[in-house]
Every structure is written in C-alpha cells, then in structure tokens.
Design a protein around this motif. Structure first.
Motif, PDB file in Angstrom:
ATOM      1  N   LYS A 127      37.237  41.599  45.457  1.00  0.00           N
ATOM      2  CA  LYS A 127      37.838  40.408  46.141  1.00  0.00           C
ATOM      3  C   LYS A 127      37.432  39.215  45.764  1.00  0.00           C
ATOM      4  O   LYS A 127      38.362  38.171  45.550  1.00  0.00           O
ATOM      5  CB  LYS A 127      37.704  40.641  47.496  1.00  0.00           C
ATOM      6  CG  LYS A 127      38.577  41.862  48.241  1.00  0.00           C
ATOM      7  CD  LYS A 127      38.178  42.179  49.797  1.00  0.00           C
ATOM      8  CE  LYS A 127      39.067  40.994  50.569  1.00  0.00           C
ATOM      9  NZ  LYS A 127      39.083  41.382  52.058  1.00  0.00           N
ATOM     10  N   ILE A 128      36.174  38.808  45.477  1.00  0.00           N
ATOM     11  CA  ILE A 128      35.584  37.716  45.040  1.00  0.00           C
ATOM     12  C   ILE A 128      36.333  37.342  43.695  1.00  0.00           C
ATOM     13  O   ILE A 128      36.424  36.414  43.127  1.00  0.00           O
ATOM     14  CB  ILE A 128      34.100  37.617  45.152  1.00  0.00           C
ATOM     15  CG1 ILE A 128      33.776  37.707  46.489  1.00  0.00           C
ATOM     16  CG2 ILE A 128      33.760  36.338  44.648  1.00  0.00           C
ATOM     17  CD1 ILE A 128      34.261  36.765  47.621  1.00  0.00           C
ATOM     18  N   GLU A 129      36.265  38.294  42.883  1.00  0.00           N
ATOM     19  CA  GLU A 129      36.727  38.102  41.366  1.00  0.00           C
ATOM     20  C   GLU A 129      38.252  37.876  41.687  1.00  0.00           C
ATOM     21  O   GLU A 129      38.831  36.703  41.008  1.00  0.00           O
ATOM     22  CB  GLU A 129      36.621  39.174  40.438  1.00  0.00           C
ATOM     23  CG  GLU A 129      35.209  39.584  40.177  1.00  0.00           C
ATOM     24  CD  GLU A 129      34.619  38.420  39.432  1.00  0.00           C
ATOM     25  OE1 GLU A 129      35.491  37.909  38.219  1.00  0.00           O
ATOM     26  OE2 GLU A 129      33.516  38.012  39.609  1.00  0.00           O
ATOM     27  N   SER A 158      34.761  32.019  52.644  1.00  0.00           N
ATOM     28  CA  SER A 158      33.731  31.031  51.913  1.00  0.00           C
ATOM     29  C   SER A 158      32.365  31.589  51.983  1.00  0.00           C
ATOM     30  O   SER A 158      31.628  31.455  51.024  1.00  0.00           O
ATOM     31  CB  SER A 158      33.831  29.637  52.799  1.00  0.00           C
ATOM     32  OG  SER A 158      35.087  29.275  52.517  1.00  0.00           O
ATOM     33  N   ASN A 159      31.792  32.194  53.079  1.00  0.00           N
ATOM     34  CA  ASN A 159      30.463  32.931  53.179  1.00  0.00           C
ATOM     35  C   ASN A 159      30.291  33.967  52.122  1.00  0.00           C
ATOM     36  O   ASN A 159      29.317  34.021  51.498  1.00  0.00           O
ATOM     37  CB  ASN A 159      30.283  33.314  54.572  1.00  0.00           C
ATOM     38  CG  ASN A 159      29.948  32.167  55.620  1.00  0.00           C
ATOM     39  OD1 ASN A 159      29.704  30.902  55.329  1.00  0.00           O
ATOM     40  ND2 ASN A 159      30.244  32.237  56.885  1.00  0.00           N
ATOM     41  N   THR A 165      28.521  34.384  44.479  1.00  0.00           N
ATOM     42  CA  THR A 165      28.647  33.651  43.474  1.00  0.00           C
ATOM     43  C   THR A 165      27.744  32.447  43.521  1.00  0.00           C
ATOM     44  O   THR A 165      27.088  31.974  42.396  1.00  0.00           O
ATOM     45  CB  THR A 165      29.862  32.941  43.095  1.00  0.00           C
ATOM     46  OG1 THR A 165      30.140  31.837  44.509  1.00  0.00           O
ATOM     47  CG2 THR A 165      31.071  33.877  43.203  1.00  0.00           C
ATOM     48  N   GLY A 166      27.030  32.238  44.578  1.00  0.00           N
ATOM     49  CA  GLY A 166      26.203  31.007  44.812  1.00  0.00           C
ATOM     50  C   GLY A 166      26.697  29.685  44.771  1.00  0.00           C
ATOM     51  O   GLY A 166      26.031  28.640  45.072  1.00  0.00           O
ATOM     52  N   LEU A 167      28.017  29.840  44.966  1.00  0.00           N
ATOM     53  CA  LEU A 167      28.625  28.411  44.889  1.00  0.00           C
ATOM     54  C   LEU A 167      29.792  28.405  46.091  1.00  0.00           C
ATOM     55  O   LEU A 167      30.361  29.644  46.321  1.00  0.00           O
ATOM     56  CB  LEU A 167      29.777  28.168  43.710  1.00  0.00           C
ATOM     57  CG  LEU A 167      28.548  28.337  42.351  1.00  0.00           C
ATOM     58  CD1 LEU A 167      29.678  28.293  41.151  1.00  0.00           C
ATOM     59  CD2 LEU A 167      27.982  27.121  42.315  1.00  0.00           C
ATOM     60  N   PHE A 172      33.280  25.855  43.391  1.00  0.00           N
ATOM     61  CA  PHE A 172      34.160  26.489  41.960  1.00  0.00           C
ATOM     62  C   PHE A 172      35.284  26.139  41.456  1.00  0.00           C
ATOM     63  O   PHE A 172      35.598  25.752  40.359  1.00  0.00           O
ATOM     64  CB  PHE A 172      34.125  28.086  42.532  1.00  0.00           C
ATOM     65  CG  PHE A 172      34.770  28.812  41.468  1.00  0.00           C
ATOM     66  CD1 PHE A 172      33.821  29.219  40.599  1.00  0.00           C
ATOM     67  CD2 PHE A 172      36.119  29.459  41.227  1.00  0.00           C
ATOM     68  CE1 PHE A 172      34.181  30.203  39.757  1.00  0.00           C
ATOM     69  CE2 PHE A 172      36.258  30.078  40.298  1.00  0.00           C
ATOM     70  CZ  PHE A 172      35.441  30.542  39.587  1.00  0.00           C
ATOM     71  N   LYS A 173      36.251  25.655  42.465  1.00  0.00           N
ATOM     72  CA  LYS A 173      37.650  24.999  42.132  1.00  0.00           C
ATOM     73  C   LYS A 173      37.276  23.678  41.298  1.00  0.00           C
ATOM     74  O   LYS A 173      38.006  23.399  40.518  1.00  0.00           O
ATOM     75  CB  LYS A 173      38.437  25.024  43.056  1.00  0.00           C
ATOM     76  CG  LYS A 173      39.962  24.589  42.718  1.00  0.00           C
ATOM     77  CD  LYS A 173      41.008  24.990  43.749  1.00  0.00           C
ATOM     78  CE  LYS A 173      42.291  24.600  43.323  1.00  0.00           C
ATOM     79  NZ  LYS A 173      43.237  25.157  44.375  1.00  0.00           N
ATOM     80  N   SER A 174      36.398  22.765  41.836  1.00  0.00           N
ATOM     81  CA  SER A 174      36.073  21.600  41.295  1.00  0.00           C
ATOM     82  C   SER A 174      35.691  21.585  39.864  1.00  0.00           C
ATOM     83  O   SER A 174      36.022  20.707  38.930  1.00  0.00           O
ATOM     84  CB  SER A 174      35.418  20.573  41.928  1.00  0.00           C
ATOM     85  OG  SER A 174      33.820  21.123  41.892  1.00  0.00           O
TER      86      SER A 174
END
Length: 186
Positions: A127-129, A158-159, A165-167, A172-174
């Motif tokens: 899901k995070i990928e 977000s959590n 990812t640690g981000l 991440f988007k930025s």
C-alpha cells in the motif's frame, strides 16, 4: 494442467513464457499473474527444461506447494493493490481467503512461516508503494489517496507512510517537485 511461475505480469513476461512453452512443444491456453495454463500434461524432463529456459530470463518455475501458495497470496495482494481500480470493500483477509479458497488462518500461518512477515505487513508495504506511485505519477492529494486505498484517515496513511519510509508523504512529494524544478533549470 497448471504451472506456476514466479514473475510479475508484463507483456514481455507473458511473451517470454509463451515462446518458451512453444519451444518445447507445449500449447499455452492462458498466462496470468504467476499462472500458466497449458493443454498437455508435462513430463518431469520437459518441466526441468522449461524451468532452465525461464531462469535465463529471471523467471522461476515453482513446484513446491507451499511456495506456490505463497506466490498466489502475493499475486492476489499485488493485483488488489496495484492493478485493481477499486479496492475491495471487505476485509483483506476475507478477500484473500475467498479468492484463493483457503481458510485465512492457514494462509496467514503459512505466509508468516515462509516469508518471515505477516500478510498484513506485506499488504502495508505494498500500500505504501502504491501511495508513492500515486504521489509521484498521479495528480491526487493525500485525502484522495487515503480514500482510494481505504485508509481510515489521512493521519493514518501519513503515520504508516512515515513509519515505513521515514518521510512524511508531503515531503516525499516535494522531492519530486524539487527534481522537476532542477530539470527545468538545466
């Protein structure tokens, strides 16, 4: 007869599998995510030859029932998260169990024993990928992504994202936006 191959579906993989089957005189009925259906019964020697030929392309012919089951579980999860337009509205456990025709406890125990992580952890990582893909390649905000992937809230997404990812998702988007800006400045 069904054969099981460890690979992700792509047009190239399908074509390679079909070509290799034809080389040894087997007729392909259907090639799906990790599954090949052929008309004929296959001898052990032809199966070994096919396995050897597929290995040259980084593909693996599976013949251990536990490994086949694990690959089926992984394929259902990947298809569900990455390729399905609509995520299932039922619990993932019910969906996987129904799709594979096994009791979920059996699937979960087998998966954990073989992979060393739970099915739930595997789902979260995928899901995070998927969130990363949507952040980078789609014009969706976190609320839309959260809804699409059935997170209970943006905060939950977000959590989980930060834990894996640690981000933060916004950071991440930025990074994508910074890279695009750097390319424009060239």
């Amino acid at each position: 007869m069904f054969l099981y191959v460890k690979y992700m579906v792509s047009l190239r993989c399908k074509m390679v599998v079909q070509q290799e089957l034809e080389k040894i005189g087997l007729h392909c009925i259907k090639v799906d995510l990790g599954t090949i259906e052929i008309k004929e019964n296959i001898s052990d020697s032809r199966k070994q030859e096919l396995g050897k030929n597929l290995k040259r392309y980084g593909l693996e012919l599976l013949d251990n029932n536990r490994n086949i089951l694990i690959e089926k579980i992984k394929a259902v999860i990947i298809e569900m998260i990455h390729y399905s337009k609509d995520q299932p509205k039922v619990n993932y456990s019910d969906y996987i169990s129904k799709k594979l025709g096994y009791d979920y406890t059996y699937l979960a125990n087998t998966f954990s024993e073989v992979k060393g992580i739970t099915i739930q952890q595997y789902i979260i990582h995928h899901k995070i990928e998927r969130v990363k893909e949507l952040l980078l390649y789609e014009d969706l905000n976190l609320t839309e992504i959260s809804y699409q992937l059935h997170y209970s809230s943006v905060a939950h997404l977000s959590n989980q994202f930060k834990k894996i990812t640690g981000l933060a998702p916004s950071y991440f988007k930025s990074l994508k936006n910074k890279k695009l800006k750097n390319l424009e400045d060239l």
